[in-house]
Motif scaffolding. Structure first.
Motif, PDB file in Angstrom:
ATOM      1  N   LYS A  56       6.293 -10.720 -37.559  1.00 19.07           N
ATOM      2  CA  LYS A  56       7.340 -10.750 -38.581  1.00 19.07           C
ATOM      3  C   LYS A  56       8.521  -9.875 -38.180  1.00 19.07           C
ATOM      4  O   LYS A  56       9.690 -10.264 -38.331  1.00 19.07           O
ATOM      5  CB  LYS A  56       6.787 -10.302 -39.930  1.00 19.07           C
ATOM      6  CG  LYS A  56       7.813 -10.360 -41.062  1.00 19.07           C
ATOM      7  CD  LYS A  56       7.181 -10.067 -42.401  1.00 19.07           C
ATOM      8  CE  LYS A  56       8.222 -10.032 -43.522  1.00 19.07           C
ATOM      9  NZ  LYS A  56       8.989 -11.280 -43.609  1.00 19.07           N
ATOM     10  N   THR A  57       8.242  -8.690 -37.656  1.00 19.91           N
ATOM     11  CA  THR A  57       9.316  -7.799 -37.212  1.00 19.91           C
ATOM     12  C   THR A  57      10.095  -8.420 -36.063  1.00 19.91           C
ATOM     13  O   THR A  57      11.331  -8.381 -36.044  1.00 19.91           O
ATOM     14  CB  THR A  57       8.731  -6.445 -36.776  1.00 19.91           C
ATOM     15  OG1 THR A  57       8.100  -5.811 -37.903  1.00 19.91           O
ATOM     16  CG2 THR A  57       9.820  -5.528 -36.227  1.00 19.91           C
ATOM     17  N   VAL A  58       9.392  -9.001 -35.103  1.00 17.43           N
ATOM     18  CA  VAL A  58      10.057  -9.639 -33.965  1.00 17.43           C
ATOM     19  C   VAL A  58      10.961 -10.771 -34.450  1.00 17.43           C
ATOM     20  O   VAL A  58      12.103 -10.912 -33.999  1.00 17.43           O
ATOM     21  CB  VAL A  58       9.012 -10.166 -32.962  1.00 17.43           C
ATOM     22  CG1 VAL A  58       9.696 -10.958 -31.844  1.00 17.43           C
ATOM     23  CG2 VAL A  58       8.213  -9.010 -32.364  1.00 17.43           C
ATOM     24  N   ALA A  59      10.457 -11.566 -35.391  1.00 17.33           N
ATOM     25  CA  ALA A  59      11.242 -12.689 -35.911  1.00 17.33           C
ATOM     26  C   ALA A  59      12.504 -12.202 -36.613  1.00 17.33           C
ATOM     27  O   ALA A  59      13.597 -12.755 -36.425  1.00 17.33           O
ATOM     28  CB  ALA A  59      10.399 -13.526 -36.862  1.00 17.33           C
ATOM     29  N   GLU A  60      12.387 -11.177 -37.432  1.00 12.12           N
ATOM     30  CA  GLU A  60      13.541 -10.664 -38.175  1.00 12.12           C
ATOM     31  C   GLU A  60      14.558 -10.025 -37.247  1.00 12.12           C
ATOM     32  O   GLU A  60      15.767 -10.223 -37.387  1.00 12.12           O
ATOM     33  CB  GLU A  60      13.074  -9.662 -39.225  1.00 12.12           C
ATOM     34  CG  GLU A  60      12.328 -10.304 -40.397  1.00 12.12           C
ATOM     35  CD  GLU A  60      11.965  -9.302 -41.468  1.00 12.12           C
ATOM     36  OE1 GLU A  60      12.191  -8.087 -41.261  1.00 12.12           O
ATOM     37  OE2 GLU A  60      11.441  -9.726 -42.518  1.00 12.12           O
ATOM     38  N   ARG A  61      14.114  -9.242 -36.296  1.00 17.29           N
ATOM     39  CA  ARG A  61      15.040  -8.562 -35.386  1.00 17.29           C
ATOM     40  C   ARG A  61      15.680  -9.532 -34.388  1.00 17.29           C
ATOM     41  O   ARG A  61      16.770  -9.287 -33.884  1.00 17.29           O
ATOM     42  CB  ARG A  61      14.306  -7.453 -34.624  1.00 17.29           C
ATOM     43  CG  ARG A  61      13.733  -6.347 -35.502  1.00 17.29           C
ATOM     44  CD  ARG A  61      14.802  -5.367 -35.983  1.00 17.29           C
ATOM     45  NE  ARG A  61      15.657  -5.942 -37.008  1.00 17.29           N
ATOM     46  CZ  ARG A  61      15.327  -6.021 -38.296  1.00 17.29           C
ATOM     47  NH1 ARG A  61      14.148  -5.591 -38.712  1.00 17.29           N
ATOM     48  NH2 ARG A  61      16.168  -6.520 -39.184  1.00 17.29           N
ATOM     49  N   GLY A  62      14.991 -10.643 -34.112  1.00 20.43           N
ATOM     50  CA  GLY A  62      15.508 -11.585 -33.128  1.00 20.43           C
ATOM     51  C   GLY A  62      16.202 -12.788 -33.717  1.00 20.43           C
ATOM     52  O   GLY A  62      16.700 -13.649 -32.978  1.00 20.43           O
ATOM     53  N   GLY A  63      16.236 -12.893 -35.046  1.00 18.13           N
ATOM     54  CA  GLY A  63      16.971 -13.980 -35.675  1.00 18.13           C
ATOM     55  C   GLY A  63      16.224 -15.287 -35.784  1.00 18.13           C
ATOM     56  O   GLY A  63      16.846 -16.350 -35.874  1.00 18.13           O
ATOM     57  N   TRP A  64      14.886 -15.232 -35.800  1.00 19.97           N
ATOM     58  CA  TRP A  64      14.110 -16.444 -36.055  1.00 19.97           C
ATOM     59  C   TRP A  64      13.833 -16.540 -37.547  1.00 19.97           C
ATOM     60  O   TRP A  64      13.367 -15.579 -38.176  1.00 19.97           O
ATOM     61  CB  TRP A  64      12.785 -16.412 -35.301  1.00 19.97           C
ATOM     62  CG  TRP A  64      12.896 -16.696 -33.845  1.00 19.97           C
ATOM     63  CD1 TRP A  64      12.905 -17.912 -33.245  1.00 19.97           C
ATOM     64  CD2 TRP A  64      13.018 -15.731 -32.782  1.00 19.97           C
ATOM     65  NE1 TRP A  64      13.024 -17.776 -31.882  1.00 19.97           N
ATOM     66  CE2 TRP A  64      13.089 -16.452 -31.571  1.00 19.97           C
ATOM     67  CE3 TRP A  64      13.064 -14.332 -32.735  1.00 19.97           C
ATOM     68  CZ2 TRP A  64      13.202 -15.824 -30.334  1.00 19.97           C
ATOM     69  CZ3 TRP A  64      13.179 -13.710 -31.526  1.00 19.97           C
ATOM     70  CH2 TRP A  64      13.264 -14.453 -30.330  1.00 19.97           C
ATOM     71  N   ASN A  65      14.098 -17.704 -38.140  1.00 20.59           N
ATOM     72  CA  ASN A  65      13.861 -17.881 -39.579  1.00 20.59           C
ATOM     73  C   ASN A  65      12.394 -17.841 -39.926  1.00 20.59           C
ATOM     74  O   ASN A  65      12.007 -17.385 -40.996  1.00 20.59           O
ATOM     75  CB  ASN A  65      14.441 -19.227 -40.051  1.00 20.59           C
ATOM     76  CG  ASN A  65      15.942 -19.151 -40.260  1.00 20.59           C
ATOM     77  OD1 ASN A  65      16.475 -18.094 -40.573  1.00 20.59           O
ATOM     78  ND2 ASN A  65      16.618 -20.270 -40.076  1.00 20.59           N
ATOM     79  N   ASP A  66      11.577 -18.353 -39.030  1.00 16.19           N
ATOM     80  CA  ASP A  66      10.168 -18.536 -39.319  1.00 16.19           C
ATOM     81  C   ASP A  66       9.330 -17.769 -38.303  1.00 16.19           C
ATOM     82  O   ASP A  66       9.414 -18.018 -37.100  1.00 16.19           O
ATOM     83  CB  ASP A  66       9.840 -20.040 -39.266  1.00 16.19           C
ATOM     84  CG  ASP A  66       8.444 -20.351 -39.736  1.00 16.19           C
ATOM     85  OD1 ASP A  66       7.699 -19.406 -40.036  1.00 16.19           O
ATOM     86  OD2 ASP A  66       8.096 -21.549 -39.784  1.00 16.19           O
ATOM     87  N   ALA A  67       8.500 -16.847 -38.788  1.00 20.35           N
ATOM     88  CA  ALA A  67       7.662 -16.049 -37.893  1.00 20.35           C
ATOM     89  C   ALA A  67       6.660 -16.915 -37.149  1.00 20.35           C
ATOM     90  O   ALA A  67       6.244 -16.575 -36.037  1.00 20.35           O
ATOM     91  CB  ALA A  67       6.927 -14.968 -38.688  1.00 20.35           C
ATOM     92  N   THR A  68       6.282 -18.054 -37.738  1.00 23.66           N
ATOM     93  CA  THR A  68       5.318 -18.918 -37.058  1.00 23.66           C
ATOM     94  C   THR A  68       5.911 -19.504 -35.774  1.00 23.66           C
ATOM     95  O   THR A  68       5.178 -19.821 -34.838  1.00 23.66           O
ATOM     96  CB  THR A  68       4.854 -20.062 -37.976  1.00 23.66           C
ATOM     97  OG1 THR A  68       5.989 -20.841 -38.382  1.00 23.66           O
ATOM     98  CG2 THR A  68       4.160 -19.520 -39.202  1.00 23.66           C
TER      99      THR A  68
END
Length: 321
Positions: free
Chosen positions: A287-299
């Motif tokens: 979840k952190t990687v997704a938020e910091r990298g600009g991915w909408n979906d952590a999956t």
């Protein structure tokens, strides 16, 4: 409301709602009298079709028009609308959509067929289904076997940036560092203007355009800040930070720098791939990687980047105290 006529250039078009169905189209004529007669014929046919069941007489052109009127994403729709034209929705089958993908993009691969044909066509038809115009459709996606990309490492990025500086291309080196540090796509990074950069706060406002327009504020690390500060630039607010118009203008110099640095020839996207892979391997949650990298979906991060660590001895950690 009944159909009304309006002009676009010299041609009369019609729009409105008849028998509970939203209609919109061109009469193909600049003569108002002829357009009125054609409009009346369209209204009459719409009332006739009202009694023929859902989807009777409904065309793909009308489906796409309603979809766009609802302010849905128009991405890829122009190509699809040109292909389907006035094809009756009641004749559309899942396999005809799959066949359309191959015909519209004959040189493309499965991911492109899924993303640019199957997904938007299905979405538009199912939106019409929500309006009660036709039955829903479910189209089987093509099996995707994406090519595994080699992630950039911090060592690769630093070697690339050093070589770019030696070649008199500091903007290219800074671009590489920035993409690795923020997970920005090359197009997003190239669009950055100095107004989007706050060096004192170590932040960058990145504009994203897929699948919808939105922005994110990314942290930029001290090493990246230093590279940006060293760029020769007047730094006017509307000046491009890296000076490249887009991925097309980056590709040639990028490959040349990698060759001269004697490092593997990775693509700019491998920097984004490297961001995710490096963060995950350092123990940060998805979840952190997704938020910091600009991915909408952590999956998406989990499915695409969370590759298993190859070292079999990592299980020794179970008994560490």
């Amino acid at each position: 409301m009944p159909l009304t006529l309006f002009r676009r250039s010299k041609i009369w078009h019609y729009r409105g709602t008849v028998a509970g169905r939203r209609l919109r189209g061109s009469t193909g004529t600049a003569d108002r009298a002829i357009a009125e007669r054609l409009k009346a014929e369209v209204e009459a046919k719409a009332w006739e079709r009202k009694f023929d069941g859902p989807g009777a007489g409904l065309t793909m052109a009308q489906v796409f028009s309603a979809y766009l009127d609802a302010e849905k994403s128009e991405r890829f729709l122009l190509r699809l609308a040109d292909y389907w034209k006035n094809t009756l929705v009641e004749t559309i089958r899942p396999e005809t959509v799959r066949q359309a993908a191959r015909k519209i993009y004959p040189q493309a691969t499965e991911p492109t067929w899924n993303r640019q044909v199957i997904k938007p066509t299905q979405a538009a038809i199912n939106y019409a289904a929500e309006l009660g115009w036709c039955p829903r459709i479910s189209v089987k996606r093509f099996t995707e076997n994406p090519e595994e990309k080699t992630p950039a490492t911090v060592e690769w990025v630093r070697a690339f940036a050093d070589q770019a500086d030696q070649d008199g291309l500091p903007h290219l080196g800074a671009l590489c560092l920035f993409m690795f540090g923020t997970a920005a796509r090359v197009g997003e990074a190239c669009r950055l203007e100095w107004r989007d950069i706050n060096l004192s706060a170590s932040t960058a406002t990145i504009q994203l355009f897929k699948p919808t327009i939105w922005t994110r504020t990314a942290h930029i690390q001290p090493e990246v800040v230093a590279a940006l500060k060293n760029l020769p630039s007047n730094r006017k607010p509307d000046d491009l930070v890296f000076g490249y118009a887009g991925r097309g203008s980056v590709r040639g110099p990028w490959n040349n720098v990698a060759a001269r640095a004697n490092i593997p020839r990775l693509t700019p996207y491998c920097c984004r791939h490297g961001f995710a892979t490096s963060m995950l391997r350092r123990g940060y949650d998805v979840k952190t990687v997704a938020e910091r990298g600009g991915w909408n979906d952590a999956t998406t991060v989990l499915r695409t980047y969370a590759h298993a660590i190859e070292d079999k001895t990592v299980t020794d950690a179970l008994f560490d105290t």
